[in-house]
Design an enzyme around this catalytic site. Structure first.
Site, PDB file in Angstrom:
ATOM      1  NE  ARG A  30     -63.178  74.539  84.722  1.00  0.00           N
ATOM      2  CZ  ARG A  30     -62.868  73.991  85.891  1.00  0.00           C
ATOM      3  NH1 ARG A  30     -63.829  73.669  86.753  1.00  0.00           N
ATOM      4  NH2 ARG A  30     -61.613  73.750  86.204  1.00  0.00           N
ATOM      5  CG  ASP A  31     -70.401  81.317  81.362  1.00  0.00           C
ATOM      6  OD1 ASP A  31     -70.556  82.509  81.692  1.00  0.00           O
ATOM      7  OD2 ASP A  31     -71.278  80.654  80.775  1.00  0.00           O
ATOM      8  CB  ILE A  32     -73.317  76.937  82.605  1.00  0.00           C
ATOM      9  CG1 ILE A  32     -73.871  75.527  82.640  1.00  0.00           C
ATOM     10  CG2 ILE A  32     -74.270  77.891  81.900  1.00  0.00           C
ATOM     11  CD1 ILE A  32     -75.133  75.385  83.484  1.00  0.00           C
ATOM     12  CG  ASN A  87     -72.215  91.373  79.170  1.00  0.00           C
ATOM     13  OD1 ASN A  87     -71.515  91.955  78.350  1.00  0.00           O
ATOM     14  ND2 ASN A  87     -72.387  90.064  79.147  1.00  0.00           N
ATOM     15  CB  VAL A  96     -76.767  86.812  86.324  1.00  0.00           C
ATOM     16  CG1 VAL A  96     -76.787  86.600  87.832  1.00  0.00           C
ATOM     17  CG2 VAL A  96     -77.090  85.511  85.594  1.00  0.00           C
ATOM     18  CG  HIS A 100     -71.508  88.128  86.359  1.00  0.00           C
ATOM     19  ND1 HIS A 100     -72.765  88.669  86.567  1.00  0.00           N
ATOM     20  CD2 HIS A 100     -71.436  87.836  85.033  1.00  0.00           C
ATOM     21  CE1 HIS A 100     -73.419  88.682  85.427  1.00  0.00           C
ATOM     22  NE2 HIS A 100     -72.631  88.194  84.473  1.00  0.00           N
ATOM     23  CG  HIS A 102     -68.492  87.251  81.228  1.00  0.00           C
ATOM     24  ND1 HIS A 102     -69.202  86.117  80.902  1.00  0.00           N
ATOM     25  CD2 HIS A 102     -69.425  88.172  81.579  1.00  0.00           C
ATOM     26  CE1 HIS A 102     -70.503  86.345  81.036  1.00  0.00           C
ATOM     27  NE2 HIS A 102     -70.661  87.587  81.444  1.00  0.00           N
TER      28      HIS A 102
HETATM   29  P1  5GP Z   1     -74.312  87.871  81.798  1.00  0.00           P
HETATM   30  O1  5GP Z   1     -75.063  87.473  80.564  1.00  0.00           O
HETATM   31  O2  5GP Z   1     -75.253  88.306  82.908  1.00  0.00           O
HETATM   32  O3  5GP Z   1     -73.192  88.834  81.589  1.00  0.00           O
HETATM   33  O4  5GP Z   1     -73.580  86.538  82.290  1.00  0.00           O
HETATM   34  C1  5GP Z   1     -74.208  85.517  82.988  1.00  0.00           C
HETATM   35  C2  5GP Z   1     -73.423  84.266  82.707  1.00  0.00           C
HETATM   36  O5  5GP Z   1     -73.765  83.316  83.684  1.00  0.00           O
HETATM   37  C3  5GP Z   1     -73.709  83.649  81.337  1.00  0.00           C
HETATM   38  O6  5GP Z   1     -72.513  83.617  80.553  1.00  0.00           O
HETATM   39  C4  5GP Z   1     -74.234  82.255  81.680  1.00  0.00           C
HETATM   40  O7  5GP Z   1     -73.770  81.263  80.784  1.00  0.00           O
HETATM   41  C5  5GP Z   1     -73.737  82.029  83.090  1.00  0.00           C
HETATM   42  N1  5GP Z   1     -74.604  81.182  83.889  1.00  0.00           N
HETATM   43  C6  5GP Z   1     -75.955  81.312  84.042  1.00  0.00           C
HETATM   44  N2  5GP Z   1     -76.425  80.351  84.852  1.00  0.00           N
HETATM   45  C7  5GP Z   1     -75.352  79.599  85.236  1.00  0.00           C
HETATM   46  C8  5GP Z   1     -75.217  78.449  86.070  1.00  0.00           C
HETATM   47  O8  5GP Z   1     -76.174  77.911  86.646  1.00  0.00           O
HETATM   48  N3  5GP Z   1     -73.949  77.953  86.225  1.00  0.00           N
HETATM   49  C9  5GP Z   1     -72.866  78.514  85.627  1.00  0.00           C
HETATM   50  N4  5GP Z   1     -71.669  77.954  85.858  1.00  0.00           N
HETATM   51  N5  5GP Z   1     -72.958  79.607  84.816  1.00  0.00           N
HETATM   52  C10 5GP Z   1     -74.190  80.136  84.626  1.00  0.00           C
END
Ligand code: 5GP
Length: 115
Positions: A30-32, A87, A96, A100, A102
């Site tokens: 799950r997204d945090i 993204n 990150v 990945h 979403h």
């Molecule tokens: P991005 O912005 O790279 O497309 O997505 C990275 C996602 O990873 C973000 O939506 C962020 O909330 C999620 N995220 C970052 N750190 C953690 C974590 O430690 N645990 C979880 N479950 N999600 C994370």
């Protein structure tokens, strides 16, 4: 050697996060910071690919495994319909650099592309 990504650290159990599904090569959490009623992340276990363009060029079957798992999760956690967002690049919001997807589902605004 660079530091492992946050997702590799979750997979290895160094950062707590429930792994809600996995296959041999892909896992989901799950997204945090959820931005939809259902907001999951589908992630390859390897961090070899930094974004979806890299992944599609390097291992399209792994990308297909990600979309398969996304569909299964949308069935299990919502009504089967979902939005899949990758993204690519900091300018597009990528934070990150371990590819990945979403998976957004459950009560999305029709016609909207995102937040
Ligand atoms: P991005 O912005 O790279 O497309 O997505 C990275 C996602 O990873 C973000 O939506 C962020 O909330 C999620 N995220 C970052 N750190 C953690 C974590 O430690 N645990 C979880 N479950 N999600 C994370």
């Amino acid at each position: 050697m660079s530091e492992p990504s946050v997702f590799t650290r979750i997979l290895q159990g160094d950062i707590p996060s429930e792994i809600i599904a996995e296959t041999d090569r892909v896992f989901a959490i799950r997204d945090i910071a959820p931005r939809a009623p259902v907001h999951l992340l589908v992630i390859p276990k390897t961090e070899q690919y930094r974004d979806v363009v890299d992944l599609a060029a390097g291992d399209p079957s792994l990308l297909a495994e990600m979309t398969d798992l996304a569909a299964r999760l949308a069935d299990e956690h919502a009504d089967g319909d979902f939005r899949l967002i990758f993204n690519r690049g900091a300018g597009a919001g990528q934070t990150v650099f371990h590819v990945h997807a979403h998976v957004l589902a459950g009560g999305l605004d029709e016609g909207s592309l995102g937040d």
